[in-house]
Design a protein around this motif. Structure first.
Motif: not given
Length: 210
Positions: A144-149
Motif C-alpha cells: 500500500i505504501s511506498y518506501s519514501e512515504d
C-alpha cells in the motif's frame, strides 16, 4: 564480540550479495562481528561462498531447512552483544546497522527492532505485523505504501515484526527461543509476543533498519 549475524541459506549468490552489503551497512570492526550460517544447500556449493569477506564467518551446521530449529542452533553459538537475524535475500542499506544499534542503545525499554523492507519497485513489503479482528496477523501497509512515504519512515511500537530482518540482544535470547512447532512461518511473531509478555519490553518498527 559486538554483533552476531545469523543467516539460514542455501543459495551462494544470495548469501554473497548479503555479505557484500554488510561492508557498507556497518563500520563496526570486522573482528567484532561474527557471521553464523546454517547451510541448507548442497555441500558442493559451499565452495562458491565468499567466506573471506569476514574473518569470523562460520558455517556452523549443514542441515535441512527449518527456520526456528536452524536459528535456535545458531543462537546457542552466538557471542555478540547484539544479534541480527537476516534472510539471505536481503540487501542491507548503507549505515543501517550502525544507526539501528545506536538507537537501540539509547532506549532501554526496547526488546527487539524490526525492519523496513520493500520490493524492487519501492513498495513496502514489511513495516511491522498487526492482527485483524479475527486475530490473524498481517503485514502492516504491505503493498500500500511506498518506501519514501512519511508513515513508514517513522519509528513506532508494533505488535510483531518479521524474522526476515530483526535486531535484538543476546541476553534476551539466552532466556527465550523460537518455538519449533511451526513448519513454515509464525515463530517470529510468537517470539515478539513472548518478549513483550515475559520481559515487558517493546517491539519497535525501526525504518533505519532496512
Amino acid at each position: 564480540m559486538k554483533l552476531s549475524i545469523l543467516v539460514v541459506s542455501r543459495t551462494p549468490n544470495l548469501l554473497n550479495t548479503l555479505l557484500k552489503s554488510l561492508l557498507s551497512a556497518t563500520k563496526i570492526e570486522k573482528n567484532s562481528i561474527e557471521i553464523l550460517v546454517s547451510w541448507n544447500g548442497s555441500p558442493e556449493d559451499i565452495a562458491s561462498i565468499n567466506q573471506d569477506i569476514y574473518e569470523n564467518f562460520f558455517i556452523t551446521t549443514i542441515t535441512p531447512y527449518h527456520f526456528s530449529s536452524n536459528m535456535n542452533t545458531l543462537i546457542k553459538k552466538a557471542k555478540g552483544e547484539f544479534v541480527l537475524f537476516v534472510n539471505d535475500d536481503v540487501i542491507l542499506d548503507p549505515y543501517t546497522l550502525d544507526d539501528s544499534i545506536k538507537f537501540y542503545r539509547k532506549n532501554k525499554d526496547i526488546g527487539l527492532l524490526g525492519a523496513k523492507l520493500r520490493n524492487q519497485n519501492g513498495y513496502i513489503t514489511h513495516a511491522g505485523v498487526v492482527f485483524n479482528i479475527l486475530h490473524r496477523p498481517y503485514h502492516f501497509l504491505e503493498g500500500i505504501s511506498y518506501s519514501e512515504d512519511k508513515i513508514v519512515n517513522q519509528i513506532y511500537p508494533i505488535t510483531a515484526v518479521t524474522g526476515a530482518l530483526m535486531l535484538t540482544r543476546l541476553q534476551i535470547l539466552n532466556k527465550i527461543e523460537f518455538n519449533t512447532n511451526y513448519s513454515v512461518c509464525g515463530e517470529d511473531i510468537e517470539l515478539c509476543l513472548d518478549i513483550r509478555e515475559k520481559f515487558n519490553l517493546e517491539i519497535v518498527y525501526c525504518p533505519m533498519l532496512s
